[in-house]
Scaffold this active site. Sequence first.
Site, PDB file in Angstrom:
ATOM      1  N   PRO A  21       0.302   1.640  -1.912  1.00 28.12           N
ATOM      2  CG  PRO A  21       0.971   3.246  -3.471  1.00 28.12           C
ATOM      3  CD  PRO A  21      -0.114   2.257  -3.194  1.00 28.12           C
TER       4      PRO A  21
ATOM      5  CG  ASP B 208      -3.454   4.652  -1.530  1.00 27.50           C
ATOM      6  OD1 ASP B 208      -2.421   4.674  -2.228  1.00 27.50           O
ATOM      7  OD2 ASP B 208      -4.485   4.006  -1.833  1.00 27.50           O
ATOM      8  CG  HIS B 209       3.000   8.128  -2.091  1.00 28.80           C
ATOM      9  ND1 HIS B 209       2.612   9.442  -2.160  1.00 28.80           N
ATOM     10  CD2 HIS B 209       4.360   8.143  -2.114  1.00 28.80           C
ATOM     11  CE1 HIS B 209       3.671  10.219  -2.219  1.00 28.80           C
ATOM     12  NE2 HIS B 209       4.750   9.463  -2.189  1.00 28.80           N
ATOM     13  NE  ARG B 210      -3.381   3.032  -4.691  1.00 25.86           N
ATOM     14  CZ  ARG B 210      -4.278   2.049  -4.608  1.00 25.86           C
ATOM     15  NH1 ARG B 210      -4.444   1.224  -5.640  1.00 25.86           N
ATOM     16  NH2 ARG B 210      -5.007   1.892  -3.524  1.00 25.86           N
TER      17      ARG B 210
ATOM     18  CB  VAL C  67      -2.290  11.337   0.332  1.00 30.16           C
ATOM     19  CG1 VAL C  67      -1.750  12.479   1.178  1.00 30.16           C
ATOM     20  CG2 VAL C  67      -3.799  11.169   0.537  1.00 30.16           C
TER      21      VAL C  67
END
Length: 487
Positions: free
Chosen positions: A281, A457-459, A461
């Site tokens: 994501p 990567d929102h997983r 950061v």
Amino acid sequence: MAVQAQRFREFRMPDVGEGLTEAEILKWYVGVGDTVTDGQVVCEVETAKAAVELPIPFDGVVSEIRFDEGTTVDVGTPIIVVDAGGEDAPGGDEAGAAAAVAAEAVEAVEPAPEPAAKRTAVLVGYGVAPSSTTRRPRKQKPGGPVPGEPLNGHAAPAAPAAPAAPAAPEAPVAPEVPAAGAPAAGAPVAGALRPLAKPPVRKLAKELGIDLATVVPTGPQGEVTREDIRAAAAPPARLPLPAADDVAGVTSTGARETRVPIKGVRKAIAQAMVTSAFTAPHVTEFVTFDITKSMKLVQELKADPAFAGLKVSPLLLVAKALLVALRRNPEANSAWDEANQEIVRKSYVNLGIAAATPRGLVVPNIKDAHDKTLPELAAALGDLVTTAREGKTSPAAMQGGTATITNVGVFGIDTGTPILNPGESAILAFGAVKLQPWVHKGKVKARHVTTLALSFDHRLVDGELGSKVLGDIAAILEQPKRLLTWS
């Protein structure tokens, strides 16, 4: 002549990229009849990751080249056959033995050559390579090949007449009708011998509607070449297009579409970007700031003896700023391990630099960039970019990256929303540096301004951490002395 089982040795397409399944042959450096030695580079191939030169692992004389330049070949497939000149125990290379049998059969039906004459080498694409067609090969007759019957893709010459009872004459075969555009008079007529041509040339002739029997061969061994086919198909021999096509806007001056095969680096880029875009994501944040002091520092470093012979550019300071920001925010230097359901924190930075090359975008990385001084980082950047543009980047140089910089500013672009390289947590887009009106010390002045975009990567950061990383990079470039105080 006795068959020597190991005399003809095959060199197979190796896996040069850790798990790749195919490679495209870009260029051959040797030809049939050339002598090769162990370790000599014989061809250049392009994998999904890079262009690589292949050395051959044995000595001998090239007896056959299996594939043309531009052909994509599966890993493990024989691409070249070498006459090693040895005599080994039975049970060796079946393909080499078959090539020897074929050569012996040809010699059996040919008349004795002049002392200075040489036997014609097997053309590329012919010989013992496994056929992709469903037709089974005919078994060799005990007495040698039948006169006029094809042998390994070539028509065998007629054997000398032997005393025998007269045979009933065969019914005459009607000659083929020349294709549209083929010369009607003075052209060779298809006879008993099949015209010599490589499989790609035959395919081209079929696509263009050219009868090989009507083409005058100019190849060194009497074979029809691509140029011969194109010359036969060239205007003004082409027929005019129908009136209906003229109404639709199609003309005979050239094609309106060009189809480019998806392979090599371009294929790898597409697969990697799709995987990244639909797996991680993405979140992208932007910051615009005054980079004037960094631009002044670049000019000072160019005159510094420590950077003699090195290229110093704003990208060098951006790279150093990213390395410092990742050290200050180590959680951002991570990777997502889906298989083990773990977050892998990394204490090193292999800094990727996106480089545009004639074969497409490649992203080699500087190993352990976090440990390098500024001059060492400048030298590594210069070597990396030069090697990439020459198409000599090795597969190993593009593996193991942790974070990447893409310098879109060199194209005059302000910024973008870059897509992560698979396995990495962040990618920084460095936009164009432009003189713009900017409020400096309470007054509007012309200052050097740029925009950075950080995708992450929102997983791994979240928004806070991503903002800290991007904010640190901008702060360092606004006040380069922070390279000292924050290091």
